[in-house]
Motif scaffolding. Sequence first.
Motif, PDB file in Angstrom:
ATOM      1  N   GLN A  43       0.868  -1.179   0.000  1.00 57.07           N
ATOM      2  CA  GLN A  43       0.000   0.000   0.000  1.00 57.07           C
ATOM      3  C   GLN A  43       0.904   1.228   0.000  1.00 57.07           C
ATOM      4  OE1 GLN A  43      -3.550   0.208   2.592  1.00 57.07           O
ATOM      5  NE2 GLN A  43      -2.559   1.975   3.525  1.00 57.07           N
ATOM      6  N   TYR A  44       0.573   2.204  -0.844  1.00 56.39           N
ATOM      7  CA  TYR A  44       1.401   3.405  -0.946  1.00 56.39           C
ATOM      8  C   TYR A  44       0.528   4.584  -1.336  1.00 56.39           C
ATOM      9  CZ  TYR A  44       1.007   2.617  -5.953  1.00 56.39           C
ATOM     10  OH  TYR A  44       0.510   2.434  -7.212  1.00 56.39           O
ATOM     11  N   ARG A  45       1.100   5.760  -1.277  1.00 51.06           N
ATOM     12  CA  ARG A  45       0.385   6.969  -1.708  1.00 51.06           C
ATOM     13  C   ARG A  45       0.918   7.391  -3.068  1.00 51.06           C
ATOM     14  NH1 ARG A  45      -2.808   9.541   2.083  1.00 51.06           N
ATOM     15  NH2 ARG A  45      -2.468   8.874   4.222  1.00 51.06           N
ATOM     16  N   VAL A  53      -3.786   9.999  -2.994  1.00 54.23           N
ATOM     17  CA  VAL A  53      -4.631   8.810  -2.946  1.00 54.23           C
ATOM     18  C   VAL A  53      -3.817   7.587  -2.518  1.00 54.23           C
ATOM     19  CG1 VAL A  53      -6.109   7.302  -4.341  1.00 54.23           C
ATOM     20  CG2 VAL A  53      -6.042   9.751  -4.800  1.00 54.23           C
ATOM     21  N   LYS A  54      -4.392   6.791  -1.608  1.00 49.79           N
ATOM     22  CA  LYS A  54      -3.746   5.537  -1.214  1.00 49.79           C
ATOM     23  C   LYS A  54      -4.097   4.480  -2.250  1.00 49.79           C
ATOM     24  CE  LYS A  54      -3.500   5.792   3.801  1.00 49.79           C
ATOM     25  NZ  LYS A  54      -3.944   5.159   5.060  1.00 49.79           N
ATOM     26  N   LYS A  55      -3.093   3.731  -2.652  1.00 45.08           N
ATOM     27  CA  LYS A  55      -3.299   2.662  -3.626  1.00 45.08           C
ATOM     28  C   LYS A  55      -2.672   1.382  -3.106  1.00 45.08           C
ATOM     29  CE  LYS A  55      -3.708   5.397  -7.784  1.00 45.08           C
ATOM     30  NZ  LYS A  55      -3.385   5.428  -9.194  1.00 45.08           N
ATOM     31  N   ARG A  56      -3.216   0.271  -3.583  1.00 38.53           N
ATOM     32  CA  ARG A  56      -2.669  -1.030  -3.221  1.00 38.53           C
ATOM     33  C   ARG A  56      -2.348  -1.792  -4.495  1.00 38.53           C
ATOM     34  NH1 ARG A  56      -7.084  -2.354   1.382  1.00 38.53           N
ATOM     35  NH2 ARG A  56      -6.054  -1.235   3.059  1.00 38.53           N
ATOM     36  N   ILE A  57      -1.264  -2.536  -4.446  1.00 39.19           N
ATOM     37  CA  ILE A  57      -0.887  -3.392  -5.570  1.00 39.19           C
ATOM     38  C   ILE A  57      -0.514  -4.759  -5.000  1.00 39.19           C
ATOM     39  CG2 ILE A  57       1.509  -2.609  -5.582  1.00 39.19           C
ATOM     40  CD1 ILE A  57       1.375  -2.943  -8.684  1.00 39.19           C
ATOM     41  N   ILE A  58      -0.966  -5.793  -5.682  1.00 39.91           N
ATOM     42  CA  ILE A  58      -0.673  -7.151  -5.261  1.00 39.91           C
ATOM     43  C   ILE A  58       0.674  -7.568  -5.839  1.00 39.91           C
ATOM     44  CG2 ILE A  58      -1.453  -9.554  -5.390  1.00 39.91           C
ATOM     45  CD1 ILE A  58      -3.154  -7.605  -3.630  1.00 39.91           C
ATOM     46  N   ILE A  59       1.496  -8.166  -5.008  1.00 39.36           N
ATOM     47  CA  ILE A  59       2.821  -8.613  -5.434  1.00 39.36           C
ATOM     48  C   ILE A  59       2.761 -10.054  -5.925  1.00 39.36           C
ATOM     49  CG2 ILE A  59       5.173  -9.085  -4.660  1.00 39.36           C
ATOM     50  CD1 ILE A  59       4.796  -6.690  -2.715  1.00 39.36           C
ATOM     51  N   ALA A  60       2.249 -10.943  -5.090  1.00 38.32           N
ATOM     52  CA  ALA A  60       2.158 -12.360  -5.456  1.00 38.32           C
ATOM     53  C   ALA A  60       1.295 -13.094  -4.446  1.00 38.32           C
ATOM     54  CB  ALA A  60       3.539 -12.997  -5.508  1.00 38.32           C
ATOM     55  N   ALA A  61       0.859 -14.270  -4.834  1.00 45.30           N
ATOM     56  CA  ALA A  61       0.112 -15.118  -3.922  1.00 45.30           C
ATOM     57  C   ALA A  61       1.064 -15.727  -2.892  1.00 45.30           C
ATOM     58  CB  ALA A  61      -0.606 -16.219  -4.693  1.00 45.30           C
ATOM     59  N   PHE A  62       0.546 -15.920  -1.709  1.00 46.01           N
ATOM     60  CA  PHE A  62       1.322 -16.546  -0.638  1.00 46.01           C
ATOM     61  C   PHE A  62       1.681 -17.965  -1.073  1.00 46.01           C
ATOM     62  CE2 PHE A  62       1.611 -19.064   3.264  1.00 46.01           C
ATOM     63  CZ  PHE A  62       2.491 -18.305   4.000  1.00 46.01           C
ATOM     64  N   GLY A  63       2.932 -18.336  -0.902  1.00 43.05           N
ATOM     65  CA  GLY A  63       3.382 -19.661  -1.301  1.00 43.05           C
ATOM     66  C   GLY A  63       4.140 -19.641  -2.617  1.00 43.05           C
ATOM     67  N   LYS A  64       3.823 -18.685  -3.490  1.00 41.14           N
ATOM     68  CA  LYS A  64       4.561 -18.578  -4.752  1.00 41.14           C
ATOM     69  C   LYS A  64       5.919 -17.915  -4.543  1.00 41.14           C
ATOM     70  CE  LYS A  64       0.840 -18.799  -8.042  1.00 41.14           C
ATOM     71  NZ  LYS A  64       0.273 -18.247  -9.255  1.00 41.14           N
ATOM     72  N   VAL A  65       5.961 -17.018  -3.569  1.00 40.79           N
ATOM     73  CA  VAL A  65       7.219 -16.371  -3.205  1.00 40.79           C
ATOM     74  C   VAL A  65       7.357 -16.410  -1.687  1.00 40.79           C
ATOM     75  CG1 VAL A  65       7.310 -14.824  -5.203  1.00 40.79           C
ATOM     76  CG2 VAL A  65       6.197 -14.063  -3.135  1.00 40.79           C
ATOM     77  N   THR A  66       8.572 -16.363  -1.214  1.00 39.19           N
ATOM     78  CA  THR A  66       8.825 -16.353   0.229  1.00 39.19           C
ATOM     79  C   THR A  66       8.558 -14.946   0.769  1.00 39.19           C
ATOM     80  OG1 THR A  66      11.147 -15.728   0.014  1.00 39.19           O
ATOM     81  CG2 THR A  66      10.625 -18.105  -0.050  1.00 39.19           C
ATOM     82  N   PRO A  67       8.407 -14.819   2.076  1.00 36.89           N
ATOM     83  CA  PRO A  67       8.222 -13.475   2.638  1.00 36.89           C
ATOM     84  C   PRO A  67       9.373 -12.530   2.299  1.00 36.89           C
ATOM     85  CG  PRO A  67       7.645 -15.121   4.266  1.00 36.89           C
ATOM     86  CD  PRO A  67       8.226 -15.851   3.093  1.00 36.89           C
ATOM     87  N   ASP A  68      10.603 -13.055   2.270  1.00 38.02           N
ATOM     88  CA  ASP A  68      11.758 -12.207   1.948  1.00 38.02           C
ATOM     89  C   ASP A  68      11.733 -11.753   0.492  1.00 38.02           C
ATOM     90  OD1 ASP A  68      12.746 -12.333   4.532  1.00 38.02           O
ATOM     91  OD2 ASP A  68      13.960 -14.115   4.112  1.00 38.02           O
ATOM     92  N   ASP A  86       3.840   5.144 -10.648  1.00 35.42           N
ATOM     93  CA  ASP A  86       2.627   4.635 -10.002  1.00 35.42           C
ATOM     94  C   ASP A  86       2.426   3.189 -10.462  1.00 35.42           C
ATOM     95  OD1 ASP A  86       0.214   4.158  -8.825  1.00 35.42           O
ATOM     96  OD2 ASP A  86      -0.851   5.800  -9.804  1.00 35.42           O
ATOM     97  N   PRO A  87       2.968   2.205  -9.717  1.00 42.14           N
ATOM     98  CA  PRO A  87       2.906   0.809 -10.150  1.00 42.14           C
ATOM     99  C   PRO A  87       1.489   0.290 -10.383  1.00 42.14           C
ATOM    100  CG  PRO A  87       4.387   1.034  -8.281  1.00 42.14           C
ATOM    101  CD  PRO A  87       3.702   2.344  -8.470  1.00 42.14           C
ATOM    102  N   ALA A  88       0.534   0.697  -9.563  1.00 39.36           N
ATOM    103  CA  ALA A  88      -0.844   0.224  -9.734  1.00 39.36           C
ATOM    104  C   ALA A  88      -1.437   0.755 -11.038  1.00 39.36           C
ATOM    105  CB  ALA A  88      -1.711   0.644  -8.554  1.00 39.36           C
ATOM    106  N   ALA A  89      -1.155   2.015 -11.366  1.00 40.24           N
ATOM    107  CA  ALA A  89      -1.646   2.589 -12.623  1.00 40.24           C
ATOM    108  C   ALA A  89      -0.975   1.921 -13.819  1.00 40.24           C
ATOM    109  CB  ALA A  89      -1.395   4.095 -12.645  1.00 40.24           C
TER     110      ALA A  89
END
Length: 163
Positions: A43-45, A53-68, A86-89
């Motif tokens: 989440q970023y502005r 405006v606050k925006k959110r972008i999904i990085i990946a599903a859990f399990g496809k990548v590690t937390p790191d 603006d990555p979401a845009a």
Amino acid sequence: MKLTKRATDAIVPGDQLVYFFDTDLPGFFLRVRPTGAKTWGLQYRAGSGRGAVKKRIIIAAFGKVTPDEARAAAKRLLADVTHGDDPAAQKAAKAKEMTVAGLIDLYEEEGCFVQWGVRQGEPMKERTKATRSLGFVTTWFRCWAKSVSPRSVLAISSDSCAT
């Protein structure tokens, strides 16, 4: 909480959508749906100041990548935001780009007319249209492969694809 492998494995889904934010990296989160699906995101502005405006972008599903790995991707996205991107845009614009199927449909609607001879200007016959559409797409991909680099996307037109 710091979003580590152990901490995220211990999270149990509840009755509603929940966001768990990381304490180390601002904006980095794990979204947990009631179904149990977990997703890494950021989440970023978009813009400057609290009025942005606050925006959110999904990085990946859990399990496809590690937390790191997800955290490293979030850091790269935050660096892009810091530089004014603006990555979401950008992700939304990419989703709206023309697909190969759309390109073929456009060619069949606007480009499948006889170009010379007695039947000039008339629609092509179905067999000719199918052959030409395949040739058009093949030529387009060949030109695309020559003209696109990882860092830049060039506008491809019939003039730039002349072989």
